[in-house]
Scaffold this motif. Structure first.
Motif, mmCIF file in Angstrom:
data_model
loop_
_atom_site.group_PDB
_atom_site.id
_atom_site.type_symbol
_atom_site.label_atom_id
_atom_site.label_comp_id
_atom_site.label_asym_id
_atom_site.label_seq_id
_atom_site.Cartn_x
_atom_site.Cartn_y
_atom_site.Cartn_z
ATOM 1 N N TYR A 171 70.455 3.806 -48.330
ATOM 2 C CA TYR A 171 71.136 3.310 -47.119
ATOM 3 C C TYR A 171 72.293 4.152 -46.707
ATOM 4 N N ALA A 172 72.445 4.139 -45.438
ATOM 5 C CA ALA A 172 73.720 5.094 -44.972
ATOM 6 C C ALA A 172 75.072 4.295 -44.371
ATOM 7 N N ALA A 173 76.050 4.907 -44.834
ATOM 8 C CA ALA A 173 77.186 4.593 -44.144
ATOM 9 C C ALA A 173 77.834 5.510 -43.203
ATOM 10 N N VAL A 174 78.520 5.189 -42.299
ATOM 11 C CA VAL A 174 78.864 6.526 -41.016
ATOM 12 C C VAL A 174 80.415 5.910 -40.836
ATOM 13 N N GLY A 175 81.291 7.250 -41.017
ATOM 14 C CA GLY A 175 82.550 6.987 -40.605
ATOM 15 C C GLY A 175 83.381 8.385 -40.518
ATOM 16 N N LEU A 176 84.426 8.308 -40.280
ATOM 17 C CA LEU A 176 85.445 9.450 -40.187
ATOM 18 C C LEU A 176 86.343 9.394 -41.411
ATOM 19 N N HIS A 177 86.352 10.255 -42.313
ATOM 20 C CA HIS A 177 87.021 10.229 -43.645
ATOM 21 C C HIS A 177 88.435 10.859 -43.357
ATOM 22 N N PRO A 178 89.475 10.129 -43.834
ATOM 23 C CA PRO A 178 90.815 11.048 -43.663
ATOM 24 C C PRO A 178 91.188 12.313 -43.923
ATOM 25 N N GLU A 179 90.350 12.854 -44.779
ATOM 26 C CA GLU A 179 90.451 14.330 -45.186
ATOM 27 C C GLU A 179 89.929 15.135 -44.106
ATOM 28 N N ASP A 180 89.172 14.447 -43.362
ATOM 29 C CA ASP A 180 88.150 15.116 -42.521
ATOM 30 C C ASP A 180 88.419 15.045 -41.008
ATOM 31 N N CYS A 181 89.398 14.209 -40.586
ATOM 32 C CA CYS A 181 89.315 13.448 -39.382
ATOM 33 C C CYS A 181 90.311 14.078 -38.511
ATOM 34 N N GLU A 201 69.157 0.578 -37.884
ATOM 35 C CA GLU A 201 68.881 -0.347 -38.825
ATOM 36 C C GLU A 201 69.479 0.217 -40.410
ATOM 37 N N LYS A 202 69.268 1.433 -40.577
ATOM 38 C CA LYS A 202 69.662 1.671 -42.175
ATOM 39 C C LYS A 202 71.001 1.855 -42.506
ATOM 40 N N VAL A 203 71.920 1.866 -41.159
ATOM 41 C CA VAL A 203 73.299 1.795 -41.465
ATOM 42 C C VAL A 203 73.909 0.559 -41.691
ATOM 43 N N VAL A 204 74.400 0.499 -43.090
ATOM 44 C CA VAL A 204 74.629 -0.826 -43.492
ATOM 45 C C VAL A 204 76.283 -0.923 -43.641
ATOM 46 N N ALA A 205 77.120 0.060 -43.296
ATOM 47 C CA ALA A 205 78.527 0.037 -43.399
ATOM 48 C C ALA A 205 79.180 1.051 -42.669
ATOM 49 N N ILE A 206 80.386 0.899 -42.493
ATOM 50 C CA ILE A 206 81.154 1.913 -41.938
ATOM 51 C C ILE A 206 82.275 2.692 -43.147
ATOM 52 N N GLY A 207 81.849 3.836 -43.336
ATOM 53 C CA GLY A 207 82.625 4.625 -44.533
ATOM 54 C C GLY A 207 82.296 5.946 -44.691
ATOM 55 N N GLU A 208 83.067 6.763 -45.272
ATOM 56 C CA GLU A 208 83.947 6.287 -46.005
ATOM 57 C C GLU A 208 85.274 6.509 -44.930
ATOM 58 N N ILE A 209 86.222 5.824 -45.038
ATOM 59 C CA ILE A 209 87.299 5.601 -44.093
ATOM 60 C C ILE A 209 88.498 5.362 -44.898
#
Ligand code: NI
Length: 271
Positions: A58-68, A86-94
């Motif tokens: 499953y995937a989480a999608v997001g903008l990490h503080p180190e990479d933003c 459908e396979k995105v289950v969370a926002i992360g890592e943030i």
């Protein structure tokens, strides 16, 4: 024993050479679910591509503080669009990362974090929070977003902070460092954390547990973390594995995983 690794970066370049071989081996090792987080738009896309190719990922999608650094409205829009899959289950890592001096300024990190928390609330998705040496600010920001749910990944705060988060419904993620000799705070944190709020993660390819510390990490090392947590919590490793499996299914809205272990493809533990 079925295992849910709720944080493994299989989209990382460290797996370029043998990714297919490794992912093929995981279900046989009892790893029947894993969440692959993104850290920017590109890695969020590759996390999703893996999740769409492998049924147990499953995937989480997001903008990490180190990479933003330098992220724009277009990046937030891209994350929002990915969340519809459908396979995105969370926002992360943030989250927030004050460890590296060259990371984006704190105020900018706060803005990026807050915007993604708002998105999670709007889309009713859980979040995966990265908090490195930013405990006070992370806590303040999530407290200002009532209704948000999720996990503090690789939790490294105090037992008092854990209690504040637990009271607000958060889950806490535990990784390889629980197996290190110098783990002093972790047993105290685990002591105040109910079994139904514990998640287990590898953070592969990083943070291998003892006895594989220093080598590339993957989900097959999860039992070392499960065993240590089980010992601290006074339950069997099987009970810890099953509890963390159910917790992962619950947090990430994967109801189809929460059924009896005997009904899934790895019923070999059943008598
Ligand atoms: Ni991570």
């Amino acid at each position: 024993m079925r295992l849910f690794d709720t944080h493994a970066h299989y989209n990382d370049g460290a797996f370029r050479e043998d990714r297919t071989q490794l992912l093929t081996a995981l279900p046989a090792a009892g790893v029947l679910a894993a969440v692959v987080p993104g850290v920017d738009v590109e890695s969020s896309r590759t996390a999703l591509a893996l999740a769409e190719a492998w049924p147990f990922l499953y995937a989480a999608v997001g903008l990490h503080p180190e990479d933003c650094a330098g992220c724009t409205d277009a990046d937030f829009d891209a994350i929002r669009a990915l969340c519809r899959r459908e396979k995105v289950v969370a926002i992360g890592e943030i989250g927030l990362d004050y460890y590296w001096a060259e990371n984006p300024p704190k105020e900018f990190q706060h803005m990026v974090f807050r915007r993604q928390l708002e998105l999670a609330l709007e889309l009713d998705l859980p979040v995966i929070v990265h908090d490195r040496e930013a405990h006070g600010d992370c806590l303040e920001i999530v407290k200002a977003s009532p209704g948000i749910r999720g996990v503090f990944h690789c939790f490294s705060g105090s037992p008092e902070m854990a209690e504040e988060l637990l009271a607000r419904g958060w889950y806490l993620g535990f990784d390889g460092p629980v197996t290190y000799k110098n783990a002093r705070r972790a047993p105290e944190v685990v002591a105040v954390t109910p079994l139904e709020r514990i998640l287990v993660e590898t953070d592969a390819p990083y943070m291998s547990p003892v006895p594989n510390r220093g080598r590339r990490n993957d989900s097959r090392n999860l039992p070392y973390i499960v065993e240590k947590l089980a010992e601290w919590k006074g339950v069997t490793p099987e009970e810890m594995a099953e509890a963390t499996w159910q917790n992962g299914a619950q947090l990430f809205g994967l109801e189809h995983l929460s059924g009896d272990a005997g009904t899934d493809i790895c019923g070999k533990d059943r008598v």
